[in-house]
Design a protein around this motif. Sequence first.
Motif, PDB file in Angstrom:
ATOM      1  N   MET A 121      19.720 -21.086 -33.548  1.00  0.00           N
ATOM      2  CA  MET A 121      21.089 -21.542 -33.811  1.00  0.00           C
ATOM      3  C   MET A 121      22.070 -20.374 -33.860  1.00  0.00           C
ATOM      4  O   MET A 121      23.207 -20.496 -33.380  1.00  0.00           O
ATOM      5  CB  MET A 121      21.137 -22.366 -35.097  1.00  0.00           C
ATOM      6  CG  MET A 121      20.489 -23.735 -34.924  1.00  0.00           C
ATOM      7  SD  MET A 121      20.608 -24.792 -36.371  1.00  0.00           S
ATOM      8  CE  MET A 121      19.268 -24.156 -37.378  1.00  0.00           C
ATOM      9  N   LEU A 122      21.657 -19.240 -34.420  1.00  0.00           N
ATOM     10  CA  LEU A 122      22.533 -18.064 -34.446  1.00  0.00           C
ATOM     11  C   LEU A 122      22.837 -17.579 -33.032  1.00  0.00           C
ATOM     12  O   LEU A 122      23.987 -17.230 -32.714  1.00  0.00           O
ATOM     13  CB  LEU A 122      21.897 -16.942 -35.273  1.00  0.00           C
ATOM     14  CG  LEU A 122      21.870 -17.171 -36.777  1.00  0.00           C
ATOM     15  CD1 LEU A 122      21.007 -16.113 -37.465  1.00  0.00           C
ATOM     16  CD2 LEU A 122      23.281 -17.168 -37.348  1.00  0.00           C
ATOM     17  N   ILE A 123      21.828 -17.573 -32.179  1.00  0.00           N
ATOM     18  CA  ILE A 123      22.033 -17.172 -30.789  1.00  0.00           C
ATOM     19  C   ILE A 123      22.986 -18.132 -30.089  1.00  0.00           C
ATOM     20  O   ILE A 123      23.913 -17.720 -29.393  1.00  0.00           O
ATOM     21  CB  ILE A 123      20.679 -17.091 -30.046  1.00  0.00           C
ATOM     22  CG1 ILE A 123      19.866 -15.906 -30.562  1.00  0.00           C
ATOM     23  CG2 ILE A 123      20.882 -17.002 -28.529  1.00  0.00           C
ATOM     24  CD1 ILE A 123      18.415 -15.904 -30.126  1.00  0.00           C
ATOM     25  N   ARG A 124      22.771 -19.425 -30.303  1.00  0.00           N
ATOM     26  CA  ARG A 124      23.635 -20.422 -29.657  1.00  0.00           C
ATOM     27  C   ARG A 124      25.072 -20.309 -30.165  1.00  0.00           C
ATOM     28  O   ARG A 124      26.014 -20.457 -29.388  1.00  0.00           O
ATOM     29  CB  ARG A 124      23.103 -21.839 -29.883  1.00  0.00           C
ATOM     30  CG  ARG A 124      21.789 -22.140 -29.194  1.00  0.00           C
ATOM     31  CD  ARG A 124      21.806 -21.912 -27.694  1.00  0.00           C
ATOM     32  NE  ARG A 124      22.849 -22.692 -27.037  1.00  0.00           N
ATOM     33  CZ  ARG A 124      23.415 -22.355 -25.890  1.00  0.00           C
ATOM     34  NH1 ARG A 124      23.070 -21.262 -25.268  1.00  0.00           N
ATOM     35  NH2 ARG A 124      24.341 -23.116 -25.360  1.00  0.00           N
ATOM     36  N   LEU A 125      25.242 -20.063 -31.468  1.00  0.00           N
ATOM     37  CA  LEU A 125      26.602 -19.905 -31.999  1.00  0.00           C
ATOM     38  C   LEU A 125      27.315 -18.735 -31.324  1.00  0.00           C
ATOM     39  O   LEU A 125      28.499 -18.837 -30.982  1.00  0.00           O
ATOM     40  CB  LEU A 125      26.576 -19.712 -33.510  1.00  0.00           C
ATOM     41  CG  LEU A 125      26.408 -20.975 -34.350  1.00  0.00           C
ATOM     42  CD1 LEU A 125      26.270 -20.624 -35.820  1.00  0.00           C
ATOM     43  CD2 LEU A 125      27.577 -21.929 -34.135  1.00  0.00           C
ATOM     44  N   LYS A 126      26.623 -17.624 -31.153  1.00  0.00           N
ATOM     45  CA  LYS A 126      27.219 -16.479 -30.473  1.00  0.00           C
ATOM     46  C   LYS A 126      27.601 -16.835 -29.038  1.00  0.00           C
ATOM     47  O   LYS A 126      28.661 -16.450 -28.553  1.00  0.00           O
ATOM     48  CB  LYS A 126      26.254 -15.288 -30.477  1.00  0.00           C
ATOM     49  CG  LYS A 126      26.149 -14.602 -31.809  1.00  0.00           C
ATOM     50  CD  LYS A 126      25.189 -13.424 -31.734  1.00  0.00           C
ATOM     51  CE  LYS A 126      24.971 -12.818 -33.099  1.00  0.00           C
ATOM     52  NZ  LYS A 126      23.990 -11.729 -33.089  1.00  0.00           N
ATOM     53  N   GLN A 127      26.705 -17.568 -28.364  1.00  0.00           N
ATOM     54  CA  GLN A 127      26.983 -17.940 -26.985  1.00  0.00           C
ATOM     55  C   GLN A 127      28.138 -18.938 -26.911  1.00  0.00           C
ATOM     56  O   GLN A 127      28.950 -18.878 -25.990  1.00  0.00           O
ATOM     57  CB  GLN A 127      25.718 -18.504 -26.334  1.00  0.00           C
ATOM     58  CG  GLN A 127      24.662 -17.440 -26.138  1.00  0.00           C
ATOM     59  CD  GLN A 127      23.325 -17.990 -25.683  1.00  0.00           C
ATOM     60  OE1 GLN A 127      23.046 -19.178 -25.802  1.00  0.00           O
ATOM     61  NE2 GLN A 127      22.472 -17.107 -25.188  1.00  0.00           N
TER      62      GLN A 127
END
Length: 131
Positions: A121-127
Amino acid sequence: MKKAYSYSIVTTLLFALVVSSVVVVFAQHSHQGHDVLTQPAGAQDKSFEQLMDNAMMTMDSGMKAAPMTGDPDHDFAAMMIPHHQGAIDMAKAELLYGKDTVLRRLAQEIIVNQEQEIDVMLIRLKQLKSK
């Protein structure tokens, strides 16, 4: 009698599969530098009830403070991160105080799985922010 015997075999095989999966996940996770069973500082000084209450309050405040943008994907991830962290904190309390081997194993799985989901989820939020 034959049904009970086959049910017992299936249950045993499923249990063995779960145990082996947990061992593999823990081995992989430990190679990534994570110590999934580390308790927060002072955790042993608190009762199980205090740890659970703290986890719930932290989770609740984190979810309420999550920045909402109107984008369902962003808002879902933003709220689920503190929700998952709350589950991790509760699972750690179970490992600290719980005695039931099945629930302790479940708590270990919750920690590993939810930490991995938080990472996603952290990766997706950044993306999502970079779009």
